[in-house]
Enzyme design. Structure first.
Site, PDB file in Angstrom:
ATOM      1  N   TYR A   1      20.914 -52.795  59.406  1.00 31.16           N
ATOM      2  CA  TYR A   1      22.189 -53.364  59.514  1.00 31.16           C
ATOM      3  C   TYR A   1      22.383 -54.431  60.179  1.00 31.16           C
ATOM      4  O   TYR A   1      21.325 -55.090  61.104  1.00 31.16           O
ATOM      5  CB  TYR A   1      23.050 -52.079  60.291  1.00 31.16           C
ATOM      6  CG  TYR A   1      22.832 -51.827  61.805  1.00 31.16           C
ATOM      7  CD1 TYR A   1      23.368 -52.653  62.807  1.00 31.16           C
ATOM      8  CD2 TYR A   1      21.791 -51.163  62.145  1.00 31.16           C
ATOM      9  CE1 TYR A   1      22.942 -52.763  64.034  1.00 31.16           C
ATOM     10  CE2 TYR A   1      21.197 -50.991  63.391  1.00 31.16           C
ATOM     11  CZ  TYR A   1      21.880 -51.817  64.498  1.00 31.16           C
ATOM     12  OH  TYR A   1      21.750 -51.680  65.887  1.00 31.16           O
TER      13      TYR A   1
ATOM     14  N   PHE B   1      30.195 -54.472  60.004  1.00 32.64           N
ATOM     15  CA  PHE B   1      28.869 -54.102  59.733  1.00 32.64           C
ATOM     16  C   PHE B   1      28.799 -54.371  58.361  1.00 32.64           C
ATOM     17  O   PHE B   1      29.426 -53.806  57.409  1.00 32.64           O
ATOM     18  CB  PHE B   1      28.699 -52.770  60.042  1.00 32.64           C
ATOM     19  CG  PHE B   1      28.628 -52.619  61.701  1.00 32.64           C
ATOM     20  CD1 PHE B   1      27.346 -53.044  62.537  1.00 32.64           C
ATOM     21  CD2 PHE B   1      29.700 -52.317  62.606  1.00 32.64           C
ATOM     22  CE1 PHE B   1      27.510 -52.857  63.743  1.00 32.64           C
ATOM     23  CE2 PHE B   1      29.670 -52.148  63.812  1.00 32.64           C
ATOM     24  CZ  PHE B   1      28.562 -52.300  64.507  1.00 32.64           C
TER      25      PHE B   1
ATOM     26  N   ILE C   1      29.386 -44.718  67.125  1.00 32.13           N
ATOM     27  CA  ILE C   1      30.734 -44.843  67.395  1.00 32.13           C
ATOM     28  C   ILE C   1      31.604 -44.325  66.156  1.00 32.13           C
ATOM     29  O   ILE C   1      31.087 -44.167  65.104  1.00 32.13           O
ATOM     30  CB  ILE C   1      31.206 -46.630  67.379  1.00 32.13           C
ATOM     31  CG1 ILE C   1      30.711 -47.109  66.142  1.00 32.13           C
ATOM     32  CG2 ILE C   1      30.739 -47.022  68.796  1.00 32.13           C
ATOM     33  CD1 ILE C   1      31.019 -48.542  66.055  1.00 32.13           C
TER      34      ILE C   1
ATOM     35  N   TYR D   1      34.342 -49.666  70.014  1.00 31.22           N
ATOM     36  CA  TYR D   1      34.239 -49.256  71.611  1.00 31.22           C
ATOM     37  C   TYR D   1      35.522 -49.596  72.412  1.00 31.22           C
ATOM     38  O   TYR D   1      35.551 -49.711  73.613  1.00 31.22           O
ATOM     39  CB  TYR D   1      33.254 -50.500  72.032  1.00 31.22           C
ATOM     40  CG  TYR D   1      31.923 -50.198  71.391  1.00 31.22           C
ATOM     41  CD1 TYR D   1      31.038 -49.142  72.102  1.00 31.22           C
ATOM     42  CD2 TYR D   1      31.412 -51.173  70.431  1.00 31.22           C
ATOM     43  CE1 TYR D   1      29.807 -49.123  71.429  1.00 31.22           C
ATOM     44  CE2 TYR D   1      30.485 -50.886  69.785  1.00 31.22           C
ATOM     45  CZ  TYR D   1      29.388 -49.745  70.214  1.00 31.22           C
ATOM     46  OH  TYR D   1      28.123 -49.633  69.653  1.00 31.22           O
TER      47      TYR D   1
ATOM     48  N   PHE E   1      26.107 -59.774  66.983  1.00 28.79           N
ATOM     49  CA  PHE E   1      25.751 -59.256  68.348  1.00 28.79           C
ATOM     50  C   PHE E   1      24.608 -58.225  68.094  1.00 28.79           C
ATOM     51  O   PHE E   1      24.040 -57.752  69.245  1.00 28.79           O
ATOM     52  CB  PHE E   1      27.053 -58.620  69.064  1.00 28.79           C
ATOM     53  CG  PHE E   1      27.636 -57.712  68.100  1.00 28.79           C
ATOM     54  CD1 PHE E   1      27.258 -56.163  68.132  1.00 28.79           C
ATOM     55  CD2 PHE E   1      28.506 -57.882  67.267  1.00 28.79           C
ATOM     56  CE1 PHE E   1      27.599 -55.298  67.052  1.00 28.79           C
ATOM     57  CE2 PHE E   1      29.288 -56.795  66.285  1.00 28.79           C
ATOM     58  CZ  PHE E   1      28.775 -55.612  66.549  1.00 28.79           C
ATOM     59  N   ASP E   2      24.279 -57.939  67.000  1.00 35.62           N
ATOM     60  CA  ASP E   2      23.204 -57.060  66.910  1.00 35.62           C
ATOM     61  C   ASP E   2      22.558 -56.934  65.384  1.00 35.62           C
ATOM     62  O   ASP E   2      23.297 -57.139  64.230  1.00 35.62           O
ATOM     63  CB  ASP E   2      23.565 -55.511  67.017  1.00 35.62           C
ATOM     64  CG  ASP E   2      22.423 -54.665  67.291  1.00 35.62           C
ATOM     65  OD1 ASP E   2      21.411 -55.111  67.305  1.00 35.62           O
ATOM     66  OD2 ASP E   2      22.533 -53.185  67.311  1.00 35.62           O
TER      67      ASP E   2
END
Length: 256
Positions: free
Chosen positions: A165, A235, A193, A219, A175-176
């Site tokens: 992902y 995502f 989540i 979040y 961010f990831d």
């Protein structure tokens, strides 16, 4: 560094600011400083390390709107080194505590403003995105789009999934990414989540989906550093495999 100098955060900022000022007012003598002996390198490293460490705090203070008189900072730093203080230790402690409170109040104010803006930006993005062809909005508000269909099984919430992902904010900030780490992620689906738990259950193995996850399914108001509070997240997820949850062992009958 902490074991050498027992200083408050704001006091360290004072030293860091003075180090920054040295760069602005460098003379030929300072720019051509000798760093040949071990003692010279040690002394220089102490000052440079403190300055570099505090640079982020310095920048933050200025960005929070608290002006800094750099000339007085250098003067105070020099006075402190020479034990020629213009204020008592008690006076400085009270002043530094007050500055700490101002900084914390400014941080709280800024965080609330960022959270409110992110919430509004997220609502606007979700409203516009749901009208795009191929985008499906679930009852919870999760939005998804099938990028690549799959033909395998779909996971249950209790299963462990293996995925690749990439996650981004609405402005495109990444961010990831499991791709950049070079390793797929593997985790129980009910321990992430809510947007992930719901969304990945819709995917057959081999599929790639794009999810837009509202902040309340991500979040929420928490600030995770790289993910600001109330952020709507995007995502792209590939479901690689599923490891089915093992059924709970049946309880043994009581012995008579």
């Amino acid at each position: 560094m902490k074991s050498i100098y027992k200083l408050s955060l704001v006091a360290l900022a004072v030293i860091g600011l003075s180090a920054c000022n040295q760069e602005e007012k460098a003379t030929n003598a300072s720019t051509n400083v000798e760093l040949t002996t071990e003692a010279q390198k040690e002394a220089y490293s102490v000052g440079a390390s403190i300055g570099r460490y505090m640079s982020g705090h310095i920048k933050e203070q200025e960005e929070l709107g608290l002006p800094v008189d750099r000339t007085l900072i250098v003067t105070g730093f020099t006075n402190g080194l020479n034990d020629q203080l213009k204020l008592t230790e008690e006076e400085m402690q009270t002043i530094l505590q007050g500055l700490d409170k101002k900084l914390n109040d400014k941080r709280t104010e800024q965080a609330k403003a960022i959270a409110a803006k992110n919430l509004e930006d997220g609502k606007k993005f979700l409203e516009e995105n749901k009208a795009k062809p191929g985008v499906v909005t679930t009852e919870s508000g999760l939005q998804y789009e099938v990028l690549t269909p799959g033909s395998g099984d779909k996971p249950a919430a209790e299963d462990t999934v293996e995925v690749d992902y990439v996650g981004t904010l609405l402005d495109g900030t990444e961010f990831d990414s499991s791709y950049k780490r070079g390793q797929s992620a593997k985790f129980p689906l009910n321990r992430v989540i809510p947007g992930w738990t719901e969304g990945v259950q819709l995917m057959p193995v081999g599929a790639k989906y794009k999810f837009v996850i509202p902040s309340e399914l991500a979040y929420g108001e928490r600030d995770n550093g790289t993910i600001p509070p109330n952020s709507t997240l995007i995502f792209e997820v590939e479901l690689k495999s599923i490891e089915k949850a093992q059924p709970a062992a049946a309880a043994e009958p009581a012995k008579k």
